[in-house]
Each structure stands twice: as structure tokens, then as C-alpha cells.
Scaffold this motif. Structure first.
Motif, PDB file in Angstrom:
ATOM      1  N   UNK A 163       0.696  -1.269   0.027  1.00 30.32           N
ATOM      2  CA  UNK A 163       0.001  -0.056  -0.030  1.00 30.32           C
ATOM      3  C   UNK A 163       0.969   1.072  -0.047  1.00 30.32           C
ATOM      4  N   UNK A 164       1.886   1.213   0.722  1.00 29.74           N
ATOM      5  CA  UNK A 164       2.756   2.378   0.873  1.00 29.74           C
ATOM      6  C   UNK A 164       4.021   2.208   0.027  1.00 29.74           C
ATOM      7  N   UNK A 165       4.011   1.534  -1.059  1.00 27.15           N
ATOM      8  CA  UNK A 165       5.209   1.375  -1.906  1.00 27.15           C
ATOM      9  C   UNK A 165       5.656   2.515  -2.780  1.00 27.15           C
ATOM     10  N   UNK A 166       4.494   3.412  -3.420  1.00 26.31           N
ATOM     11  CA  UNK A 166       5.008   4.739  -3.843  1.00 26.31           C
ATOM     12  C   UNK A 166       5.589   5.827  -3.093  1.00 26.31           C
ATOM     13  N   UNK A 167       5.264   5.582  -1.652  1.00 26.20           N
ATOM     14  CA  UNK A 167       6.244   6.460  -0.724  1.00 26.20           C
ATOM     15  C   UNK A 167       7.590   5.954  -0.587  1.00 26.20           C
TER      16      UNK A 167
ATOM     17  N   UNK B 162      14.042   1.644   6.819  1.00 20.37           N
ATOM     18  CA  UNK B 162      14.081   1.943   8.210  1.00 20.37           C
ATOM     19  C   UNK B 162      13.396   3.041   8.717  1.00 20.37           C
ATOM     20  N   UNK B 163      13.316   4.191   7.710  1.00 18.21           N
ATOM     21  CA  UNK B 163      12.723   5.557   8.087  1.00 18.21           C
ATOM     22  C   UNK B 163      11.073   5.014   8.097  1.00 18.21           C
ATOM     23  N   UNK B 164      10.656   4.472   6.984  1.00 17.98           N
ATOM     24  CA  UNK B 164       9.200   4.167   6.799  1.00 17.98           C
ATOM     25  C   UNK B 164       8.715   3.051   7.811  1.00 17.98           C
ATOM     26  N   UNK B 165       9.512   2.183   8.160  1.00 22.36           N
ATOM     27  CA  UNK B 165       9.263   1.364   9.376  1.00 22.36           C
ATOM     28  C   UNK B 165       9.180   2.214  10.628  1.00 22.36           C
ATOM     29  N   UNK B 166      10.037   2.814  10.907  1.00 22.03           N
ATOM     30  CA  UNK B 166       9.736   3.688  12.057  1.00 22.03           C
ATOM     31  C   UNK B 166       8.549   4.509  12.061  1.00 22.03           C
ATOM     32  N   UNK B 167       8.169   5.131  10.823  1.00 19.68           N
ATOM     33  CA  UNK B 167       6.936   5.760  10.783  1.00 19.68           C
ATOM     34  C   UNK B 167       5.769   4.885  10.880  1.00 19.68           C
ATOM     35  N   UNK B 168       5.813   3.844  10.560  1.00 19.11           N
ATOM     36  CA  UNK B 168       4.363   2.993  10.819  1.00 19.11           C
ATOM     37  C   UNK B 168       4.435   2.626  12.513  1.00 19.11           C
TER      38      UNK B 168
ATOM     39  N   UNK C  86       0.931   3.777  13.956  1.00 21.20           N
ATOM     40  CA  UNK C  86       0.084   2.521  14.190  1.00 21.20           C
ATOM     41  C   UNK C  86       0.356   1.803  15.461  1.00 21.20           C
ATOM     42  N   UNK C  87       1.417   1.371  15.629  1.00 16.82           N
ATOM     43  CA  UNK C  87       1.812   0.584  16.950  1.00 16.82           C
ATOM     44  C   UNK C  87       1.490   1.246  18.173  1.00 16.82           C
ATOM     45  N   UNK C  88       2.021   2.612  18.422  1.00 18.76           N
ATOM     46  CA  UNK C  88       2.087   3.351  19.867  1.00 18.76           C
ATOM     47  C   UNK C  88       0.759   3.648  19.957  1.00 18.76           C
ATOM     48  N   UNK C  89      -0.254   4.246  19.000  1.00 16.43           N
ATOM     49  CA  UNK C  89      -1.707   4.533  19.314  1.00 16.43           C
ATOM     50  C   UNK C  89      -2.434   2.985  19.912  1.00 16.43           C
ATOM     51  N   UNK C  90      -2.083   2.083  19.146  1.00 17.50           N
ATOM     52  CA  UNK C  90      -3.089   0.845  19.469  1.00 17.50           C
ATOM     53  C   UNK C  90      -2.304   0.454  20.752  1.00 17.50           C
ATOM     54  N   UNK C  91      -1.170   0.452  21.149  1.00 19.05           N
ATOM     55  CA  UNK C  91      -0.661  -0.023  22.263  1.00 19.05           C
ATOM     56  C   UNK C  91      -1.322   0.772  23.601  1.00 19.05           C
ATOM     57  N   UNK C  92      -1.429   2.067  23.264  1.00 23.22           N
ATOM     58  CA  UNK C  92      -1.761   2.990  24.350  1.00 23.22           C
ATOM     59  C   UNK C  92      -3.400   2.666  24.408  1.00 23.22           C
TER      60      UNK C  92
ATOM     61  N   UNK D 186       8.118  -5.279  11.974  1.00 20.90           N
ATOM     62  CA  UNK D 186       9.264  -5.407  12.058  1.00 20.90           C
ATOM     63  C   UNK D 186       9.569  -6.230  10.759  1.00 20.90           C
ATOM     64  N   UNK D 187       8.662  -7.114  10.240  1.00 15.31           N
ATOM     65  CA  UNK D 187       8.836  -7.876   8.960  1.00 15.31           C
ATOM     66  C   UNK D 187       8.814  -6.851   7.810  1.00 15.31           C
ATOM     67  N   UNK D 188       8.066  -5.718   8.065  1.00 19.65           N
ATOM     68  CA  UNK D 188       7.659  -4.742   6.839  1.00 19.65           C
ATOM     69  C   UNK D 188       9.016  -4.200   6.259  1.00 19.65           C
ATOM     70  N   UNK D 189       9.899  -4.087   7.207  1.00 17.93           N
ATOM     71  CA  UNK D 189      11.334  -3.541   6.805  1.00 17.93           C
ATOM     72  C   UNK D 189      11.693  -4.234   5.733  1.00 17.93           C
TER      73      UNK D 189
END
Length: 356
Positions: free
Chosen positions: A38-42, A59-65, A69-75, A164-167
């Protein structure tokens, strides 16, 4: 020939063993592949911006995800756990001391305020008997909450693993695409590129439909929260986006509506309830089918059946699997029906001129 047959059997056994090893992670792999696609153009844009350094862009895009996504859902998950703990403490306190005095806004409720106060005191007087009747079910309720908590924890682990795998999908995406195309060419020959494009286009439209609908619901929810004066409207809008991906936006606007009624803002509470039911949740029934079917040659009914059937058969993952499977089947049948027309020479069955 016997050696070739033995070699193929051995390869099939090794392939089955490899799939068996990957079976516990197939869901995380699937989500990582969908998010990367889905984010391949980016990813392409960021790679060009960084001078072709694919690993840094990945690495930058993985950190952005992870941040989005992860931090709001964990919260959200930890907040739910805290609310469950507070609910258990509240029940224990009610068993000991009974209900507190009724809130002042309850008496001001139009038409039924006095009746609500009477019900409140009646429930307080009968509270001991009520909790005694619930006591046999408390253990079952605790087991149910524990089982659901375990599922939520497993889902959180799967989410972290997929991020992690998305990287690796970002970094090795082009090589994986070539590998998949070569496999399809071995299976179906010259039509491999056609079906690769078909699968890619279908997945892209489904992803656009899901993410586009979630973004629209988040914006509409944020507008409703701002109009109703709910604090933290932007954060609640982001949480609505996350819950819309899980196809349950009422998890956010429902408690916000209840909070408005608890605060005595009945007008805004009624407004937010209507806005949430008809606008925030209702847009899903209009926007998502349109975005999924737009730009493709699939009939809308095939897309809708793929979405609904996939959800019923495979769960949330079926939202992507269902339309893709039906799209491939639909095009396979269409190609099979039209194949005699493509093979037939223009001049007739034998290639010569038609006789008058």
C-alpha cells in the motif's frame, strides 16, 4: 525419470516443511506485505530522495509505521486494561458500600428524572441480593476477560512482528516481485504478467478502500468531536482511524457520546450519537465499495461478495483475501471463455476467406 520423480517429491516435502515452519507467522507476513504494498509509492519516492539507499528508506518508513500505528494501538490496549481493572474495583466497592448518591443531572432528566431516581435507590437497596446472584457468574466472566486479554496480547505481538517484517518487504520488494513473477511464469506461462497486474490492482484498490474509508471516518469523527466539544478531538480522531481499520469505529464515538450524557450535555450527546451512527459509521457502506470497485474491470457485485465473503470466511484478513480470490477466479473464467475467440484466425476456422 525415476530420479526426476524422486527429486520432485523431495522438493515438495521440503516446500511443505518450509510452509509448516512459517505457518505461525503467516498472518504477520500477510499484513506486512499488504502495508508495504500500500505504501510502496512512498518507498520509491523516499528511496530517490535518499539517493537510492533502500535500507535507510525502509528503516525510516518502518519507524513511521511504528509511530502512527503501533504506539496508538498499544496506548489504547493499556487504556482498556486500566478501565477493566477500574471496573473490577468498582464492583468490589459496590458489594461493600452500595451505590453512591445519585448524580444531580439524573434528577434533571426530562420526563423520567423522578423515576430514574427511584430506580437508583431501589437498585441500591437490592444491591446485596443482586451481587449475590451474580457471584456464580463472576468466575466465568473473569475467565472470559482473561481469554480476551490473551487474544489482545497475541494481536499486539502479531502487530509488532508485522511492523518488524515490513522492513524486509520494503528493502527486498523488487526482488520478491521478480521471484513471484518467475513462479507464476512456471505455473501458467505467458499470462503470468497479466495475473500479477490483476492481483496487484485488486489489492491496491482494496487497500485504498480500507485506508481511504478509515481516513474519511477519522476526519468526520474529529469534526463531530469538535462540534460537540469533546476534549482531545484530534487524538480521538486518530483512534477512530485505528478502530476503523478494525471495522469498529463505535468503540470511540460510542463512549464519547456516553460521556456527553454523563456530563449533562444531552443536546450534544444526541447530536454525536446521530452523527456517529449515520455519518461516521454510515460512510463505510458507501465509500468503501466505491473505492474498491473504482478503476477496475470487476463488477461491483463481485467486489462486494468478495469483501463480505472474505470477512465471514477468514476474518479481517478476508477483507483483502476475498476480493483478490474472486477477482482471480472471475478473470480465469473470463479468459477460459474467451480463449477460443483469441485462438480463432480472423478469416474463419481454417484461416482462409469466408465463403459467401
Amino acid at each position: 525419470m525415476f530420479d526426476n520423480l524422486l527429486l520432485r517429491i523431495l522438493l515438495l516435502i521440503l516446500l511443505g516443511a518450509g510452509l509448516w515452519v512459517l505457518a505461525p507467522f503467516w498472518s504477520a507476513l500477510f499484513w506486512a506485505a499488504v502495508l508495504a504494498f500500500a505504501s510502496w509509492p512512498l518507498m520509491r519516492w523516499l528511496t530517490r530522495l535518499l539517493g537510492g539507499r533502500e535500507a535507510l528508506a525502509a528503516g525510516l518508513l518502518t519507524a513511521l509505521w511504528i509511530v502512527l500505528v503501533a504506539l496508538p494501538l498499544l496506548w489504547l490496549g493499556f487504556s482498556v486494561v486500566d478501565q477493566l481493572r477500574a471496573g473490577v474495583e468498582l464492583i468490589k466497592n459496590l458489594q461493600v458500600s452500595g451505590l453512591p448518591p445519585p448524580p444531580t443531572w439524573l434528577a434533571r432528566t426530562p420526563l423520567i428524572g423522578d423515576r430514574l431516581i427511584g430506580w437508583w435507590y431501589s437498585a441500591d437497596q437490592q444491591g446485596v441480593a443482586f451481587f449475590a446472584s451474580l457471584k456464580p457468574y463472576m468466575g466465568e466472566m473473569g475467565n472470559w476477560v482473561l481469554a480476551r486479554s490473551a487474544k489482545v496480547a497475541a494481536g499486539m505481538f502479531e502487530l509488532v512482528l508485522s511492523l518488524v517484517l515490513i522492513f524486509f518487504f520494503y528493502r527486498d520488494g523488487l526482488r520478491l516481485e521478480r521471484f513471484a513473477l518467475q513462479m507464476l511464469e512456471r505455473l501458467i506461462g505467458g499470462r503470468a504478467e497479466h495475473y500479477m497486474g490483476l492481483i496487484a490492482g485488486t489489492v491496491q484498490r482494496v487497500v485504498n478502500g480500507v485506508i481511504g474509508t478509515a481516513a474519511a471516518q477519522a476526519v468526520l469523527a474529529c469534526i463531530g468531536f469538535l462540534i460537540a466539544g469533546v476534549p482531545g478531538a484530534l487524538l480521538l480522531g486518530l483512534l477512530t482511524f485505528a478502530c476503523s481499520l478494525l471495522m469498529f469505529p463505535p468503540l470511540i464515538w460510542g463512549p464519547a457520546t456516553a460521556w456527553l450524557f454523563f456530563q449533562g450535555n444531552y443536546g450534544y450527546g444526541v447530536f454525536l450519537g446521530i452523527w456517529g451512527f449515520f455519518v461516521i459509521s454510515g460512510v463505510d457502506n458507501i465509500l468503501k465499495p466505491y473505492l474498491i470497485s473504482r478503476g477496475g474491470n470487476l463488477p461491483l457485485v463481485v467486489v462486494l461478495l468478495g469483501v463480505l465473503g472474505g470477512l465471514l470466511s477468514f476474518g479481517f484478513i478476508g477483507l483483502f483475501l476475498g476480493p483478490v480470490l474472486l477477482a482471480v477466479v472471475y478473470n480465469l473464467v473470463t479468459d477460459w471463455i474467451e480463449s477460443p475467440k483469441r485462438l480463432q484466425p480472423p478469416g474463419g476456422q481454417d484461416g482462409g476467406p469466408r465463403q459467401g
